[in-house]
Scaffold this motif. Structure first.
Motif, PDB file in Angstrom:
ATOM      1  N   ARG A 174       0.814  -1.216   0.000  1.00  0.00           N
ATOM      2  CA  ARG A 174       0.000   0.000   0.000  1.00  0.00           C
ATOM      3  C   ARG A 174       0.843   1.260   0.000  1.00  0.00           C
ATOM      4  NH1 ARG A 174      -5.209  -0.677   3.890  1.00  0.00           N
ATOM      5  NH2 ARG A 174      -5.918  -2.667   3.085  1.00  0.00           N
ATOM      6  N   GLY A 175       2.140   1.112   0.106  1.00  0.00           N
ATOM      7  CA  GLY A 175       3.013   2.273   0.111  1.00  0.00           C
ATOM      8  C   GLY A 175       3.298   2.767   1.510  1.00  0.00           C
ATOM      9  N   ARG A 194       4.500   7.484  -1.069  1.00  0.00           N
ATOM     10  CA  ARG A 194       5.301   6.825  -2.109  1.00  0.00           C
ATOM     11  C   ARG A 194       4.866   5.366  -2.262  1.00  0.00           C
ATOM     12  NH1 ARG A 194       6.901  11.583  -3.074  1.00  0.00           N
ATOM     13  NH2 ARG A 194       8.632  12.525  -2.002  1.00  0.00           N
ATOM     14  N   GLN A 195       5.154   4.820  -3.410  1.00  0.00           N
ATOM     15  CA  GLN A 195       4.896   3.407  -3.699  1.00  0.00           C
ATOM     16  C   GLN A 195       3.423   3.015  -3.525  1.00  0.00           C
ATOM     17  OE1 GLN A 195       7.112   1.198  -5.118  1.00  0.00           O
ATOM     18  NE2 GLN A 195       8.252   3.099  -5.361  1.00  0.00           N
ATOM     19  N   VAL A 196       2.538   3.932  -3.891  1.00  0.00           N
ATOM     20  CA  VAL A 196       1.103   3.665  -3.851  1.00  0.00           C
ATOM     21  C   VAL A 196       0.709   3.035  -5.188  1.00  0.00           C
ATOM     22  CG1 VAL A 196      -1.179   4.709  -3.589  1.00  0.00           C
ATOM     23  CG2 VAL A 196       0.782   5.650  -2.326  1.00  0.00           C
ATOM     24  N   PRO A 197      -0.047   1.945  -5.179  1.00  0.00           N
ATOM     25  CA  PRO A 197      -0.462   1.356  -6.458  1.00  0.00           C
ATOM     26  C   PRO A 197      -1.178   2.378  -7.351  1.00  0.00           C
ATOM     27  CG  PRO A 197      -0.960  -0.137  -4.651  1.00  0.00           C
ATOM     28  CD  PRO A 197      -0.533   1.164  -4.038  1.00  0.00           C
ATOM     29  N   ASN A 198      -0.798   2.375  -8.622  1.00  0.00           N
ATOM     30  CA  ASN A 198      -1.400   3.311  -9.578  1.00  0.00           C
ATOM     31  C   ASN A 198      -2.929   3.235  -9.571  1.00  0.00           C
ATOM     32  OD1 ASN A 198       1.103   4.202 -10.430  1.00  0.00           O
ATOM     33  ND2 ASN A 198       1.075   3.095 -12.365  1.00  0.00           N
ATOM     34  N   HIS A 258       3.436   1.573  -9.554  1.00  0.00           N
ATOM     35  CA  HIS A 258       3.312   2.281  -8.281  1.00  0.00           C
ATOM     36  C   HIS A 258       3.700   3.741  -8.482  1.00  0.00           C
ATOM     37  CE1 HIS A 258       3.354  -1.841  -6.814  1.00  0.00           C
ATOM     38  NE2 HIS A 258       2.742  -1.377  -5.745  1.00  0.00           N
ATOM     39  N   GLU A 294       3.123   8.102  -6.781  1.00  0.00           N
ATOM     40  CA  GLU A 294       3.271   8.998  -5.640  1.00  0.00           C
ATOM     41  C   GLU A 294       2.107   9.972  -5.574  1.00  0.00           C
ATOM     42  OE1 GLU A 294       6.983  11.023  -6.135  1.00  0.00           O
ATOM     43  OE2 GLU A 294       8.154   9.191  -5.910  1.00  0.00           O
ATOM     44  N   SER A 323      -7.778   2.058  -1.536  1.00  0.00           N
ATOM     45  CA  SER A 323      -6.814   1.059  -1.085  1.00  0.00           C
ATOM     46  C   SER A 323      -7.521  -0.153  -0.503  1.00  0.00           C
ATOM     47  CB  SER A 323      -5.876   1.677  -0.048  1.00  0.00           C
ATOM     48  OG  SER A 323      -4.938   0.725   0.387  1.00  0.00           O
TER      49      SER A 323
END
Length: 156
Positions: free
Chosen positions: A55-56, A73-77, A127, A129, A151
């Motif tokens: 989930r970032g 950061r690293q949040v799924p598109n 992923h 931001e 999410s």
């Protein structure tokens, strides 16, 4: 200072602290994954953080002017796109329609009323931001709420 002025400043400070507490409560309610983080030496900003596999991770700060700054950061598109499409920003630079249909890239909304900036980057590896600068608490909470729900939908 005169006693009346000292009392007025003290009253203002009490209300300001209550306002900051209410801002933190609103942001945590909108995005329940956030937890308190100690304040840095010499910095009065309130810091909240989160990190979850898949989930970032990132932080939310409430600055000394009562504005929210978000760096995730690293949040799924897919989560970013679903949340942004739900919030329905009036205009995202370089987006020709819903973000779910957009290619990887950076999409920005600058609010002329509040001077806030909302930046959403869809990464080429799936992923991206979310960076929000100087947003009002209600605006930041709206985006955080949409991200939390997107999410949760992504994991079900």
């Amino acid at each position: 200072m005169q006693p009346a002025v000292l009392q007025a400043v003290d009253t203002w400070e009490q209300h300001w602290n209550e306002t900051q507490d209410a801002a933190v409560a609103a942001l945590k309610t909108a995005f329940p994954h956030l937890h308190d983080c100690p304040r840095y030496v010499g910095c009065d900003d309130i810091h909240l953080e989160y990190a979850e596999d898949g989930r970032g991770g990132g932080r939310v700060c409430v600055d000394s002017e009562g504005r929210a700054n978000v760096e995730f950061r690293q949040v799924p598109n897919e989560v970013i796109a679903r949340a942004v499409d739900e919030v329905q920003f009036p205009h995202l630079d370089d987006a020709d329609g819903p973000l779910r249909d957009a290619p990887p890239g950076t999409y920005v909304y600058e609010c002329e009323t509040s001077a806030a900036q909302f930046e959403f980057a869809l990464g080429s590896l799936g992923h991206g931001e979310v960076v929000i600068s100087f947003a009002t608490i209600p605006d930041a909470a709206a985006v955080l709420d949409a991200l939390a729900r997107a999410s949760d939908e992504d994991t079900t």
